[in-house]
Design a protein around this motif. Structure first.
Motif, short mmCIF file in Angstrom:
data_model
loop_
_atom_site.label_atom_id
_atom_site.label_comp_id
_atom_site.label_asym_id
_atom_site.label_seq_id
_atom_site.Cartn_x
_atom_site.Cartn_y
_atom_site.Cartn_z
N HIS A 1 0.89 -1.17 0.00
CA HIS A 1 0.00 0.00 0.00
C HIS A 1 0.92 1.21 0.00
CE1 HIS A 1 -3.82 -2.09 0.57
NE2 HIS A 1 -3.12 -2.96 1.29
N ILE A 2 1.17 1.73 -1.19
CA ILE A 2 2.16 2.80 -1.35
C ILE A 2 1.54 4.16 -1.09
CG2 ILE A 2 3.76 3.87 -2.99
CD1 ILE A 2 3.84 1.06 -4.39
N VAL A 3 0.36 4.37 -1.67
CA VAL A 3 -0.38 5.61 -1.45
C VAL A 3 -1.79 5.27 -1.00
CG1 VAL A 3 -1.41 7.65 -2.55
CG2 VAL A 3 0.92 6.96 -3.15
N ILE A 4 -2.20 5.86 0.12
CA ILE A 4 -3.61 5.83 0.53
C ILE A 4 -3.97 7.28 0.85
CG2 ILE A 4 -5.37 4.88 2.05
CD1 ILE A 4 -3.52 2.58 2.73
N ASP A 5 -4.68 7.90 -0.07
CA ASP A 5 -5.03 9.31 0.10
C ASP A 5 -6.23 9.45 1.03
OD1 ASP A 5 -4.35 11.91 -0.39
OD2 ASP A 5 -4.60 11.79 -2.56
N GLU A 6 -6.52 10.68 1.42
CA GLU A 6 -7.69 10.92 2.26
C GLU A 6 -8.93 10.35 1.61
OE1 GLU A 6 -7.60 14.80 4.76
OE2 GLU A 6 -6.69 15.31 2.82
N SER A 7 -9.66 9.54 2.35
CA SER A 7 -10.77 8.80 1.79
C SER A 7 -11.58 8.19 2.92
CB SER A 7 -10.24 7.68 0.87
OG SER A 7 -9.31 6.87 1.58
N TYR A 8 -12.63 7.47 2.57
CA TYR A 8 -13.46 6.83 3.60
C TYR A 8 -12.64 5.90 4.50
CZ TYR A 8 -17.48 4.52 5.73
OH TYR A 8 -18.39 4.01 6.64
N PRO A 9 -11.73 5.07 3.98
CA PRO A 9 -10.93 4.21 4.86
C PRO A 9 -10.10 4.99 5.88
CG PRO A 9 -10.81 3.41 2.63
CD PRO A 9 -11.50 4.73 2.56
N THR A 10 -9.53 6.14 5.47
CA THR A 10 -8.67 6.88 6.40
C THR A 10 -9.47 7.60 7.47
OG1 THR A 10 -8.58 8.93 5.09
CG2 THR A 10 -6.97 7.21 4.56
N LEU A 11 -10.76 7.84 7.22
CA LEU A 11 -11.61 8.43 8.26
C LEU A 11 -11.76 7.48 9.44
CD1 LEU A 11 -14.49 10.05 6.15
CD2 LEU A 11 -12.60 11.22 7.29
N GLY A 12 -11.75 6.19 9.14
CA GLY A 12 -11.90 5.19 10.19
C GLY A 12 -10.62 4.89 10.94
N ASN A 13 -9.47 5.12 10.29
CA ASN A 13 -8.19 4.84 10.93
C ASN A 13 -7.15 5.76 10.31
OD1 ASN A 13 -5.77 3.82 11.93
ND2 ASN A 13 -6.42 1.69 11.79
N GLU A 14 -6.71 6.75 11.07
CA GLU A 14 -5.77 7.74 10.55
C GLU A 14 -4.42 7.13 10.19
OE1 GLU A 14 -4.07 9.54 14.80
OE2 GLU A 14 -5.44 10.73 13.55
N LEU A 15 -4.10 5.96 10.74
CA LEU A 15 -2.84 5.31 10.40
C LEU A 15 -2.81 4.82 8.96
CD1 LEU A 15 -2.05 3.21 13.63
CD2 LEU A 15 -0.96 5.34 12.89
N PHE A 16 -4.01 4.67 8.34
CA PHE A 16 -4.07 4.27 6.94
C PHE A 16 -3.61 5.39 6.00
CE2 PHE A 16 -7.69 1.01 7.75
CZ PHE A 16 -6.76 0.03 8.03
N LEU A 17 -3.56 6.62 6.49
CA LEU A 17 -3.24 7.75 5.63
C LEU A 17 -1.76 7.71 5.22
CD1 LEU A 17 -4.45 10.31 4.34
CD2 LEU A 17 -3.68 11.57 6.36
N LEU A 18 -1.53 7.45 3.96
CA LEU A 18 -0.17 7.42 3.39
C LEU A 18 -0.20 8.30 2.14
CD1 LEU A 18 0.49 3.57 3.66
CD2 LEU A 18 1.72 5.33 4.95
N ASN A 19 -0.04 9.60 2.33
CA ASN A 19 -0.20 10.49 1.17
C ASN A 19 0.88 11.56 1.06
OD1 ASN A 19 -0.92 12.12 3.32
ND2 ASN A 19 -2.79 12.91 2.38
N ASP A 20 1.96 11.41 1.84
CA ASP A 20 3.07 12.35 1.77
C ASP A 20 4.07 11.85 0.74
OD1 ASP A 20 5.62 13.63 2.30
OD2 ASP A 20 4.79 14.33 4.20
N VAL A 21 4.07 12.48 -0.42
CA VAL A 21 4.90 12.01 -1.54
C VAL A 21 6.37 11.95 -1.17
CG1 VAL A 21 5.71 12.62 -3.85
CG2 VAL A 21 3.27 12.66 -3.33
N GLU A 22 6.86 12.95 -0.41
CA GLU A 22 8.28 12.98 -0.06
C GLU A 22 8.65 11.82 0.87
OE1 GLU A 22 10.42 14.87 -1.59
OE2 GLU A 22 8.74 15.72 -2.72
#
Length: 316
Positions: free
Chosen positions: A24-45
């Motif tokens: 799971h390389i990119v997980i942008d803000e979405s319904y899944p990340t609302l349920g678990n903030e650890l799923f948020l993987l959206n920092d390109v750098e």
């Protein structure tokens, strides 16, 4: 020429090099990340930094597994690929129901509509809005794999519709299939469903089956001819038996051509660049050393080179 389809274009399968088969390389803000903030993987750098370490250790390709409208961002995947040098296979398809609102279009779209959506992602390009807006603007970045998922309960009629659409797209485009299983549950039922629908089992991989702590079950699954992806080598708690290692010791000599591996590091707490551990380099450092200690070093190239190149090659 056998080829794999990456977000930056088609490549000969030999160019895939060392491949992680479920990430799971990119997980942008979405319904899944609302349920678990650890799923948020959206920092390109940060993502690019982690993937560059993978590249520097010899890694060349990763298979991203966040499908349509569940945090997928194909523009960020393409940017990360350019920055890190890592070739990325992007998915189309549908994830578990828990990652979508109850009134999501997945439920109302027909089998034919879903089929066409998946085909267009593979043949034309993925929507830059990931089907979140009133308009579809397809990019030049195409999907190289089709995903579906089943959960704890037996395969439902709705999931059967997803199966049919995925297999339809697989047969039309030649794209490989990857599936999610909850701790390996219903993996054999998945294989039976794919076989009934006429899919090529040698181009299908079922993920997370090493969490099913039964050698006989895993052996029966592999005997169908389908591939498996193990990704929990780093998850077993200290003091507990490492079932990933147990299954590899038992089954790699018997099924060397059907086992692949990845990290499935869908939480930022697993990424070094986000301040977590063990980092995506784990399979190329600790695991590689452990594989040698288990007397299985001869299978390293099968797991990370030969098997992914066969599995993720397009059939057409």
């Amino acid at each position: 020429m056998k080829f794999a389809r990456t977000v930056l274009g088609d490549i000969p399968v030999e160019q895939m090099g060392l491949t992680y088969s479920h990430e799971h390389i990119v997980i942008d803000e979405s319904y899944p990340t609302l349920g678990n903030e650890l799923f948020l993987l959206n920092d390109v750098e940060k993502i690019s930094k982690e993937l560059k370490e993978f590249y520097d250790l010899g890694g060349r390709t990763m298979v991203d597994t966040m499908p349509a409208d569940a945090g997928r961002n194909v523009l960020k995947l393409a940017e990360v690929s350019k920055k890190s040098g890592v070739q990325i296979i992007a998915p189309t398809g549908i994830h578990l129901e828990i990652y979508y609102l109850p009134n999501h279009w997945r439920y109302s779209y027909s089998e034919d509509q879903l089929t066409q959506l998946f085909i267009d992602d593979v043949n034309i390009g993925i929507d830059k809005h990931d089907y979140n807006g009133p308009f579809v603007e397809r990019t030049s970045h195409k999907a190289g794999m089709i995903k579906l998922a089943t959960g704890d309960e037996p395969i439902s009629p709705h999931q059967e519709k997803i199966f049919r659409a995925v297999v339809n797209a697989h047969l039309e485009t030649g794209a490989p299939i990857l599936t999610h299983s909850n701790f390996g549950k219903h993996a054999i039922a998945q294989a039976e469903m794919f076989d009934k629908l006429g899919a090529d089992l040698s181009h299908i991989v079922i993920s997370h089956v090493d969490r099913y702590k039964d050698v006989g079950y895993n052996r029966a699954l592999l005997q169908t001819g389908i591939n498996v992806e193990y990704d929990s080598a780093f998850r077993w708690k200290s003091g507990d038996e490492n079932w990933t290692y147990k299954l590899l010791k038992e089954l790699l000599p018997e099924f060397p051509a059907q086992i692949t591996m990845g990290m499935d590091a869908a939480k930022s707490s697993y990424w070094k660049s986000y301040g977590g551990s063990p980092g995506l380099s784990f399979l190329l450092t600790t695991f590689k050393s452990d594989l040698k200690q288990m007397g299985l070093a001869e299978y390293f190239d099968k797991i990370f080179f030969e098997n992914p190149q066969r599995l993720y090659a397009f059939l057409k």
